[in-house]
Design a protein around this motif. Sequence first.
Motif, mmCIF file in Angstrom:
data_model
loop_
_atom_site.group_PDB
_atom_site.id
_atom_site.type_symbol
_atom_site.label_atom_id
_atom_site.label_comp_id
_atom_site.label_asym_id
_atom_site.label_seq_id
_atom_site.Cartn_x
_atom_site.Cartn_y
_atom_site.Cartn_z
ATOM 1 N N MET A 1 25.144 28.179 2.803
ATOM 2 C CA MET A 1 24.419 27.348 1.806
ATOM 3 C C MET A 1 24.614 26.005 1.616
ATOM 4 S SD MET A 1 23.983 28.237 -2.428
ATOM 5 C CE MET A 1 22.974 27.229 -3.592
ATOM 6 N N SER A 2 23.877 24.984 1.858
ATOM 7 C CA SER A 2 24.266 23.498 1.696
ATOM 8 C C SER A 2 24.035 23.046 0.498
ATOM 9 C CB SER A 2 23.294 22.863 2.845
ATOM 10 O OG SER A 2 21.967 22.998 2.396
ATOM 11 N N LEU A 3 24.405 22.010 0.320
ATOM 12 C CA LEU A 3 24.134 21.053 -1.172
ATOM 13 C C LEU A 3 22.810 20.414 -1.213
ATOM 14 C CD1 LEU A 3 27.532 18.959 -1.075
ATOM 15 C CD2 LEU A 3 27.070 20.845 -2.617
ATOM 16 N N LYS A 4 22.431 20.738 -2.487
ATOM 17 C CA LYS A 4 21.115 19.933 -2.686
ATOM 18 C C LYS A 4 21.152 18.394 -2.898
ATOM 19 C CE LYS A 4 19.383 24.247 -5.107
ATOM 20 N NZ LYS A 4 18.935 24.761 -6.250
ATOM 21 N N GLU A 5 20.031 17.866 -2.830
ATOM 22 C CA GLU A 5 20.238 16.280 -2.829
ATOM 23 C C GLU A 5 21.005 15.704 -4.079
ATOM 24 O OE1 GLU A 5 17.300 12.501 -3.072
ATOM 25 O OE2 GLU A 5 16.385 14.448 -2.521
ATOM 26 N N ASP A 6 20.802 16.414 -5.304
ATOM 27 C CA ASP A 6 21.501 15.926 -6.492
ATOM 28 C C ASP A 6 22.959 16.335 -6.465
ATOM 29 O OD1 ASP A 6 20.950 18.534 -6.858
ATOM 30 O OD2 ASP A 6 20.654 18.373 -8.793
ATOM 31 N N GLU A 7 23.023 17.463 -5.833
ATOM 32 C CA GLU A 7 24.724 17.933 -5.671
ATOM 33 C C GLU A 7 25.561 17.120 -4.800
ATOM 34 O OE1 GLU A 7 24.360 22.470 -6.587
ATOM 35 O OE2 GLU A 7 23.978 21.883 -4.609
ATOM 36 N N LEU A 8 24.625 16.757 -3.526
ATOM 37 C CA LEU A 8 25.140 15.874 -2.576
ATOM 38 C C LEU A 8 25.614 14.514 -3.075
ATOM 39 C CD1 LEU A 8 26.011 15.702 0.224
ATOM 40 C CD2 LEU A 8 23.652 14.766 0.940
ATOM 41 N N LEU A 9 24.796 13.705 -3.880
ATOM 42 C CA LEU A 9 25.165 12.582 -4.360
ATOM 43 C C LEU A 9 26.213 12.675 -5.540
ATOM 44 C CD1 LEU A 9 24.335 9.652 -5.012
ATOM 45 C CD2 LEU A 9 22.617 10.535 -6.646
ATOM 46 N N ARG A 10 26.150 13.715 -6.156
ATOM 47 C CA ARG A 10 27.328 14.032 -7.272
ATOM 48 C C ARG A 10 28.607 14.412 -6.649
ATOM 49 N NH1 ARG A 10 28.356 19.411 -10.963
ATOM 50 N NH2 ARG A 10 30.151 18.673 -12.158
ATOM 51 N N SER A 11 28.427 14.962 -5.614
ATOM 52 C CA SER A 11 29.896 15.330 -4.666
ATOM 53 C C SER A 11 30.511 13.710 -4.141
ATOM 54 C CB SER A 11 29.716 16.408 -3.387
ATOM 55 O OG SER A 11 29.159 17.404 -4.184
ATOM 56 N N TYR A 12 29.530 13.155 -3.452
ATOM 57 C CA TYR A 12 29.839 11.863 -3.085
ATOM 58 C C TYR A 12 30.655 10.826 -4.202
ATOM 59 C CZ TYR A 12 28.955 11.840 2.083
ATOM 60 O OH TYR A 12 29.151 12.014 3.432
ATOM 61 N N GLY A 13 29.932 11.040 -5.330
ATOM 62 C CA GLY A 13 30.460 10.309 -6.168
ATOM 63 C C GLY A 13 31.715 10.628 -6.710
ATOM 64 N N LEU A 14 32.061 11.858 -6.774
ATOM 65 C CA LEU A 14 33.146 12.456 -7.077
ATOM 66 C C LEU A 14 34.544 12.264 -5.835
ATOM 67 C CD1 LEU A 14 32.361 15.858 -8.787
ATOM 68 C CD2 LEU A 14 33.438 14.277 -9.894
ATOM 69 N N LEU A 15 33.989 12.115 -4.628
ATOM 70 C CA LEU A 15 34.814 11.791 -3.464
ATOM 71 C C LEU A 15 35.143 10.623 -3.672
ATOM 72 C CD1 LEU A 15 33.067 13.973 -1.002
ATOM 73 C CD2 LEU A 15 35.260 14.530 -1.438
#
Length: 354
Positions: A1-15
């Motif tokens: 399972m891969s990250l959805k677009e909004d989850e990917l953006l959130r993950s990059y913000g946290l990273l």
Amino acid sequence: MSLKEDELLRSYGLLHRVFPEDLHIARPLIQMVQQQERWPLARELAMAMARRMLATGQASHAIGFLALCKQLNHPDTTEIESLTNMARFTLSAYPDTDNSECRVFALIEQLSDSEALDFIKQGNLKRKAAGCNVVKQGDSSKTFYLILEGQVDVQIELEGGQSQSVKVLKPGDFFGEFACIYNLRRSASVVTLESTLLLEFSDQALSMLIQHFPIAGDYMLRTVQTRMVHAMTYSMPAFAKLPEQDKLWAAEESVVDEYRPGEAIKVSSESPKTCQIILSGAVECSSSEGNQLLTSGAMFGNASPFIQLPGDAELKVREHLLLCKLPEGIFHSFMNAYGSFEQQIKQLSSTRPY
């Protein structure tokens, strides 16, 4: 399972919050924000990175982010011009050098932005409440975790059933790599100390990263091996009473070799001399003095007569083996400095069947 677009953006913000100087995180983050046409945020991120790069002595990267600020029509043209002049002067006088104080995600440091993005996309965001067992010692699950928010406690169950805290991990730290890389059961339990957000990856995602990107793979393997030896120092009686700094010293200086069933292990009295400790697996030791199956925790080598095998001993791997090689100098330092270590080594020697 891969990250959805909004989850990917959130993950990059946290990273980006955890690794504020990491270019492989900042650049894709700005690009994703641009794609959503959130221009003020994109400008703010680009300017913040320009300032940060200049402050950490990475003038060439600062110039790149300042150019991006211009492309994004950042309104503060005076600051852009001033910082650009400062960066050019700094670059001409002091060429960019590696800055060890910059916090970056070392696992993706040698990847391109797109390669790092492809890896992170394979993650899955998981929120864990305080007091949750993320992994439990002895389990066979195979998932790798990166902490984005919160803290976790790494605990090892000792003989007698007591648990000992080994280390507290914080945002930016990762865990769970033993099981993924070496197909082992969990060597420790990990418990959340507060509400914790994790980015989890499958063992397949980690294996692909290691196979396709050798530098990232080498970093991961070295981290795994250091942690494995460190965990061993808590479970083996000879090391259990050593100060934490010496346990870490042993872990950082040791080498871990991997052997497959059927392989032979050379027994030598020549240099470099080491103390070898079985971390996982089993070895059959055959000699004129008898046969013995050596399993996890067994210690042998040419660093001392107390752990020396018979001269005609032959070692053959019975089960997938991970073998720690502790340098002779560290072994003798412990023998000379700690009576508990010396006593345990001599006790091991007295119980050998050969």
